[in-house]
Design an enzyme around this catalytic site. Structure first.
Site, mmCIF file in Angstrom:
data_model
loop_
_atom_site.group_PDB
_atom_site.id
_atom_site.type_symbol
_atom_site.label_atom_id
_atom_site.label_comp_id
_atom_site.label_asym_id
_atom_site.label_seq_id
_atom_site.Cartn_x
_atom_site.Cartn_y
_atom_site.Cartn_z
ATOM 1 C CG HIS A 147 93.875 28.652 12.328
ATOM 2 N ND1 HIS A 147 93.372 29.006 13.564
ATOM 3 C CD2 HIS A 147 92.840 28.784 11.450
ATOM 4 C CE1 HIS A 147 92.102 29.350 13.442
ATOM 5 N NE2 HIS A 147 91.748 29.220 12.179
ATOM 6 C CG ASP A 180 83.702 31.379 11.628
ATOM 7 O OD1 ASP A 180 84.169 32.480 12.003
ATOM 8 O OD2 ASP A 180 82.973 31.281 10.620
ATOM 9 C CB SER A 181 88.886 30.814 11.379
ATOM 10 O OG SER A 181 89.116 29.479 11.756
#
Length: 202
Positions: free
Chosen positions: A70, A113-114
Site C-alpha cells: 500500500h 484483500d486489504s
C-alpha cells in the site's frame, strides 16, 4: 447464488473479454477488411477464435499471490497498520504465446484483500515480451482487463477494471506486478502494488 446473477456475470465477463481481445488484436495485426456488411461479423468471430485459441492451446498455469504493498504516500501510517498486506491467494489460467512472440492469458484469481475479505478476479491479459540478451530471462509489460468482485464495492457485484501489468522471469515462471491506482478521493483509500507469481504446470 441466484442463477440469474451468475448468468449476468458470465455475460458481462464474456463481453468485456471480447472487447479487450479486440483491442489487442487491432494493435498487433493487420487491419481487417473494411467491407461494411461483413466487418463486424468478422471482428466478432476473430475475437471468439482468439479466446478459443488461448483456452485450447495455452499452457496451463497456477497463480500464487503473497503481497500487496500500500502506497506510503497515499495512506497514513495508522491506516496501513489496519490493512492486510499479506494478500494470500491462488488462481489458475492459460497463457498462449502468439505469432508475434507476445503472451495472451485467460485467468481466474482469488486473493485476500486489504480488508481481510475475499477478492475474486477473472479476465484477459496481454503482455509484450522482451528477451534479456545472453540470459534465459525475459521481461514483459502490458495490461489486464478483468471483472473484480469485492465486498466494499457494489456489494460484491463484479465490476470491470483495466490495470497495467508487468513481469520478469522465464516463459515458465514469472514474478508479476500489477498497479492499482487510487480509486476514490476518500482519505482512507490509496494506491496498491500487487505482487504475485505465475507458473506453468504443463
Amino acid at each position: 447464488m441466484p442463477r440469474k446473477f451468475l448468468s449476468s456475470c458470465l455475460a458481462a465477463l464474456t463481453t468485456f473479454l471480447l472487447l479487450s481481445t479486440a483491442y489487442a488484436q487491432e494493435t498487433t495485426t493487420e487491419p481487417a477488411s473494411t467491407n461494411s456488411t461483413t466487418g463486424s461479423v468478422g471482428w466478432w468471430q476473430q475475437t471468439k477464435d482468439r479466446l478459443g485459441n488461448i483456452a485450447d492451446n495455452g499452457a496451463e498455469e497456477v497463480y500464487l499471490s503473497g503481497y500487496a504493498y500500500h502506497g506510503r504516500n497515499t495512506y497514513t501510517p495508522e491506516r496501513i497498520r489496519e490493512l492486510n498486506e499479506k494478500a494470500w491467494g491462488i488462481g489458475g489460467g492459460r497463457t498462449f504465446r502468439n505469432a508475434d512472440g507476445n503472451d495472451e492469458s485467460l485467468y481466474f484469481f482469488g486473493i485476500r484483500d486489504s480488508h481481510f475479505k475475499p477478492q475474486l478476479m477473472a479476465g484477459y491479459a496481454y503482455e509484450w515480451v522482451f528477451n534479456v540478451p545472453k540470459t534465459p530471462l525475459e521481461v514483459s509489460a502490458g495490461y489486464t482487463a478483468m471483472l473484480v468482485s469485492r465486498q466494499d464495492y457494489f456489494g460484491g457485484f463484479p465490476f470491470p477494471l483495466p490495470l497495467p501489468l508487468a513481469g520478469i522471469g522465464t516463459k515458465k515462471a514469472k514474478l508479476m506486478v500489477s498497479y492499482v491506482p487510487r480509486l476514490s478521493g476518500n482519505k482512507g483509500n490509496g494506491d496498491v502494488l500487487l505482487i504475485f507469481a505465475r507458473f506453468q504446470v504443463q
